[in-house]
Design an enzyme around this catalytic site. Structure first.
Site, PDB file in Angstrom:
ATOM      1  N   LYS A 118      26.056  16.273  -1.177  1.00  0.00           N
ATOM      2  CA  LYS A 118      24.983  17.118  -1.714  1.00  0.00           C
ATOM      3  C   LYS A 118      23.886  16.304  -2.415  1.00  0.00           C
ATOM      4  CE  LYS A 118      28.065  20.972  -2.423  1.00  0.00           C
ATOM      5  NZ  LYS A 118      27.838  22.233  -1.762  1.00  0.00           N
ATOM      6  N   GLU A 202      22.393  20.506 -11.556  1.00  0.00           N
ATOM      7  CA  GLU A 202      21.257  21.323 -11.128  1.00  0.00           C
ATOM      8  C   GLU A 202      20.930  22.342 -12.193  1.00  0.00           C
ATOM      9  OE1 GLU A 202      22.202  23.274  -7.423  1.00  0.00           O
ATOM     10  OE2 GLU A 202      21.780  21.480  -6.258  1.00  0.00           O
ATOM     11  N   HIS A 236      31.251  32.028  -6.235  1.00  0.00           N
ATOM     12  CA  HIS A 236      30.319  31.282  -5.372  1.00  0.00           C
ATOM     13  C   HIS A 236      30.737  31.307  -3.908  1.00  0.00           C
ATOM     14  CE1 HIS A 236      28.557  30.058  -9.093  1.00  0.00           C
ATOM     15  NE2 HIS A 236      29.607  29.349  -9.445  1.00  0.00           N
ATOM     16  N   ARG A 295      27.965  22.747  10.876  1.00  0.00           N
ATOM     17  CA  ARG A 295      29.059  23.338  11.655  1.00  0.00           C
ATOM     18  C   ARG A 295      28.721  24.784  11.960  1.00  0.00           C
ATOM     19  NH1 ARG A 295      30.919  26.643   7.456  1.00  0.00           N
ATOM     20  NH2 ARG A 295      30.881  25.661   5.416  1.00  0.00           N
TER      21      ARG A 295
HETATM   22  P1  ADP Z   1      30.603  29.668   5.033  1.00  0.00           P
HETATM   23  O1  ADP Z   1      29.234  29.903   4.578  1.00  0.00           O
HETATM   24  O2  ADP Z   1      30.724  29.308   6.457  1.00  0.00           O
HETATM   25  O3  ADP Z   1      31.533  30.707   4.582  1.00  0.00           O
HETATM   26  P2  ADP Z   1      32.073  28.124   3.217  1.00  0.00           P
HETATM   27  O4  ADP Z   1      31.463  27.071   2.359  1.00  0.00           O
HETATM   28  O5  ADP Z   1      32.557  29.373   2.585  1.00  0.00           O
HETATM   29  O6  ADP Z   1      30.989  28.372   4.287  1.00  0.00           O
HETATM   30  O7  ADP Z   1      33.265  27.447   4.033  1.00  0.00           O
HETATM   31  C1  ADP Z   1      33.864  27.989   5.178  1.00  0.00           C
HETATM   32  C2  ADP Z   1      35.229  27.408   5.299  1.00  0.00           C
HETATM   33  O8  ADP Z   1      35.218  26.011   5.236  1.00  0.00           O
HETATM   34  C3  ADP Z   1      36.159  27.871   4.219  1.00  0.00           C
HETATM   35  O9  ADP Z   1      37.412  28.049   4.796  1.00  0.00           O
HETATM   36  C4  ADP Z   1      36.136  26.728   3.228  1.00  0.00           C
HETATM   37  O10 ADP Z   1      37.329  26.695   2.493  1.00  0.00           O
HETATM   38  C5  ADP Z   1      35.987  25.546   4.140  1.00  0.00           C
HETATM   39  N1  ADP Z   1      35.224  24.439   3.535  1.00  0.00           N
HETATM   40  C6  ADP Z   1      33.921  24.397   3.271  1.00  0.00           C
HETATM   41  N2  ADP Z   1      33.543  23.200   2.791  1.00  0.00           N
HETATM   42  C7  ADP Z   1      34.649  22.441   2.733  1.00  0.00           C
HETATM   43  C8  ADP Z   1      34.918  21.090   2.322  1.00  0.00           C
HETATM   44  N3  ADP Z   1      33.965  20.285   1.864  1.00  0.00           N
HETATM   45  N4  ADP Z   1      36.181  20.649   2.414  1.00  0.00           N
HETATM   46  C9  ADP Z   1      37.151  21.449   2.878  1.00  0.00           C
HETATM   47  N5  ADP Z   1      36.957  22.722   3.292  1.00  0.00           N
HETATM   48  C10 ADP Z   1      35.740  23.219   3.223  1.00  0.00           C
HETATM   49  P1  ADP Z   2      29.267  25.322  -1.368  1.00  0.00           P
HETATM   50  O1  ADP Z   2      29.233  24.007  -0.686  1.00  0.00           O
HETATM   51  O2  ADP Z   2      30.487  25.530  -2.171  1.00  0.00           O
HETATM   52  O3  ADP Z   2      28.948  26.437  -0.443  1.00  0.00           O
HETATM   53  P2  ADP Z   2      26.567  25.673  -2.456  1.00  0.00           P
HETATM   54  O4  ADP Z   2      25.734  24.610  -3.055  1.00  0.00           O
HETATM   55  O5  ADP Z   2      26.190  26.156  -1.124  1.00  0.00           O
HETATM   56  O6  ADP Z   2      28.082  25.225  -2.473  1.00  0.00           O
HETATM   57  O7  ADP Z   2      26.568  26.901  -3.460  1.00  0.00           O
HETATM   58  C1  ADP Z   2      27.376  28.035  -3.293  1.00  0.00           C
HETATM   59  C2  ADP Z   2      26.829  29.197  -4.130  1.00  0.00           C
HETATM   60  O8  ADP Z   2      26.763  28.845  -5.518  1.00  0.00           O
HETATM   61  C3  ADP Z   2      25.413  29.614  -3.783  1.00  0.00           C
HETATM   62  O9  ADP Z   2      25.387  30.511  -2.725  1.00  0.00           O
HETATM   63  C4  ADP Z   2      24.942  30.237  -5.085  1.00  0.00           C
HETATM   64  O10 ADP Z   2      25.421  31.553  -5.231  1.00  0.00           O
HETATM   65  C5  ADP Z   2      25.609  29.394  -6.119  1.00  0.00           C
HETATM   66  N1  ADP Z   2      24.721  28.306  -6.561  1.00  0.00           N
HETATM   67  C6  ADP Z   2      24.697  27.041  -6.088  1.00  0.00           C
HETATM   68  N2  ADP Z   2      23.768  26.292  -6.720  1.00  0.00           N
HETATM   69  C7  ADP Z   2      23.197  27.110  -7.619  1.00  0.00           C
HETATM   70  C8  ADP Z   2      22.174  26.940  -8.622  1.00  0.00           C
HETATM   71  N3  ADP Z   2      21.559  25.767  -8.817  1.00  0.00           N
HETATM   72  N4  ADP Z   2      21.836  28.013  -9.393  1.00  0.00           N
HETATM   73  C9  ADP Z   2      22.448  29.203  -9.225  1.00  0.00           C
HETATM   74  N5  ADP Z   2      23.412  29.421  -8.330  1.00  0.00           N
HETATM   75  C10 ADP Z   2      23.793  28.399  -7.533  1.00  0.00           C
END
Ligand code: ADP
Ligand code: ADP
Ligand code: MG
Length: 477
Positions: A118, A202, A236, A295
């Site tokens: 990230k 952030e 989240h 993906r």
């Molecule tokens: P989506 O928006 O596709 O739902 P998620 O972030 O919720 O994305 O992840 C989808 C799937 O991938 C979930 O089963 C989550 O546990 C897994 N996942 C996402 N990022 C990672 C990671 N960095 N390492 C392991 N599993 C991950």
């Molecule tokens: P992941 O890899 O777990 O999906 P993301 O960076 O995509 O992580 O963030 C997942 C969720 O967390 C976002 O959809 C949002 O709801 C919340 N989030 C992430 N960053 C921020 C932020 N800077 N401020 C507020 N909410 C956030």
């Protein structure tokens, strides 16, 4: 038609089924994996061939690069689809697949490397002129540095593991005490869950919307397949998704701008598959890049419904260098509205995973209803895997129709034997601010849809008896 390819599906659950269907539709051979814990996994029913991946935990099985490659070679596989989770965003896996002379169905390893972290991806986005959430320049090493960045920026701030995913490795801090308390905890979580302790900071945006853009690319062209809104979340993690975004609504200029921004970023990393660029948007409609998921994503079906483009089929074609189903951006348009409710084995009040055995289930596929799932009577939902077991998707000529269809579809969806969030989803789709499309990522915290379920106050046993009596004639146990 092109030569029949042998495609190994290195995943399980609903996404393995979705991939198998796309592979079969293209006339290729789908090869499923089964592990010692799941010899009768439901996805195998959709595969042409089954291969044993020995072991009973994920390190031995779906995360085991060497073993998967070994099996793929032994079974003369041409290509591997990783699904989501597991090895989907692991560039070492991509390189191993390619080294063994096979095709990885996903983006090139370099794009995964650039987007997988990230901190690195934010730096790259800034360079490409894409707005990012205000925060630390890169990773933050010490608590002193964390305090300095946070006080300059102002609380609340969000600590984020650079390798995090699935909502894990993230903590909000409203003041310096919370920052001190959470700093080491996030590092530990990052190291334990993702093998990387690095974190970034952030600005925590209050009441944002989560809006993401689907990308579809091959070696020659990069298209966007419009946006999805996924603001209804807990911890989240997404719970309900829809397309088009009700927050963007009729603002076509904003829609085109966010989609073009996503394409610009995809171009900056030579993206060449299906992927998603995630943003958060604040109340004044400014949007900021969050991360790119390199993906296929859980919520891809709603995009398929509103655009008519089969993302899995095109992801496979792209990997083989075959022409996509579309040849220009102009051919892609949004029509109508689609909603997805994630069906999870979880306690509807605490919203925590609740593993168990599904004794029976039933559902109805009316016009405009799709159910992507991995449920069969007798299946055990274990704590080893994500508790999401299905995705109920509806499509209508407009948002009201999609909601009406979702209400009806949820009424007909019955799961017996384990706690699940169907009742919670019913509360959400019947709730006023959801119906108006006026909600942010704070929706569940603010509206607390789970509260009204407490009033029902059935014990588990009473609830099951109730559902059982309703189902007894419909369901095979
Ligand atoms: P989506 O928006 O596709 O739902 P998620 O972030 O919720 O994305 O992840 C989808 C799937 O991938 C979930 O089963 C989550 O546990 C897994 N996942 C996402 N990022 C990672 C990671 N960095 N390492 C392991 N599993 C991950
Ligand atoms: P992941 O890899 O777990 O999906 P993301 O960076 O995509 O992580 O963030 C997942 C969720 O967390 C976002 O959809 C949002 O709801 C919340 N989030 C992430 N960053 C921020 C932020 N800077 N401020 C507020 N909410 C956030
Ligand atoms: Mg995300």
């Amino acid at each position: 038609m092109s030569k029949v390819k042998r495609i190994l599906i290195a995943n399980r659950g609903e996404i393995a089924i979705r991939i198998a269907k796309a592979v079969n539709e293209l006339g290729h051979d789908s090869i499923g994996l089964w592990t010692d814990n799941e010899p009768k996994a439901y996805h195998l029913e959709f595969c042409k061939e089954w291969v044993h991946l020995p072991g009973s935990n994920i390190t031995e099985t779906f995360l085991n690069i060497d073993e998967i490659i070994k099996l793929a070679i032994a079974h003369k596989v041409d290509a591997i689809h990783p699904g989501y989770g597991f090895l989907a965003e692991n560039s070492d896996f991509v390189r191993s697949v390619e080294k063994a002379g096979m095709v990885f169905i996903g983006p090139n390893a370099n794009a995964i490397d650039l987007m997988g972290d990230k901190a690195k991806s934010k730096k790259l986005a800034r360079k490409a002129g894409v707005p990012t959430v205000p925060g630390s320049e890169g990773i933050v090493e010490t608590i002193e540095e964390a305090r300095k960045v946070s006080s300059e920026m102002g609380f609340p701030v969000l600590l984020k593991a650079v390798a995090g995913g699935g909502g894990k490795g993230m903590r909000v801090c409203f003041n310096e005490q919370e920052l001190d308390k959470n700093f080491e905890a996030v590092k530990r979580e990052g190291a334990a869950s993702f093998g990387n302790p690095d974190l970034l900071i952030e600005k925590y945006i209050l009441d944002p919307r989560h809006i993401e853009v689907q990308i579809l690319a091959d070696k020659n062209d990069i298209y966007h397949v419009y946006e999805r809104e996924c603001s209804i979340q807990r911890r989240h993690q997404k719970v309900v998704e829809e397309s088009p975004s009700p927050f963007i609504g009729e603002d076509q200029e904003l829609r085109e701008r966010i989609c073009k921004t996503a394409v610009d970023l995809a171009k900056a990393v030579n993206y060449d598959s299906a992927g998603t660029v995630e943003f958060i948007m604040d109340g004044d409609k400014s949007f900021y890049f969050l991360e790119m998921n390199t993906r296929i994503q859980v919520e891809h079906p709603i995009t398929e419904e509103v655009t008519g483009i089969d993302l899995l089929v095109n992801m496979i074609k792209s990997a083989f260098g075959e022409p996509l189903d579309i040849s220009s951006q102009n051919e892609i348009s949004q029509k109508g509205h689609a909603i997805e409710c994630r069906i999870c084995a979880e306690d509807p009040i605490s919203l925590l995973p609740a593993p168990g055995v599904i004794n029976g289930f039933s559902y109805q596929l009316n016009q405009g209803v799709r159910f992507d799932h991995c449920i069969y009577p007798g299946v055990e939902v274990t704590p080893d895997f994500d508790p999401m077991i299905g995705k109920l998707i509806t499509f209508g000529i407009n948002r009201d129709v999609a909601i009406r269809k979702m209400k009806e579809a949820l009424e007909h969806l019955k799961l017996v034997g384990l706690k699940n969030n169907i009742e919670l989803q019913k509360v959400i789709v019947n709730e006023e601010s959801f119906k108006k499309g006026e909600y942010s990522t704070k929706y569940i915290d603010l509206i607390k849809p789970q509260e009204s379920l407490k009033e029902k106050s059935f014990t588990d046993e009473e609830f099951l008896t109730l559902v059982m009596s309703e189902l007894i004639s419909k369901v095979s146990l």
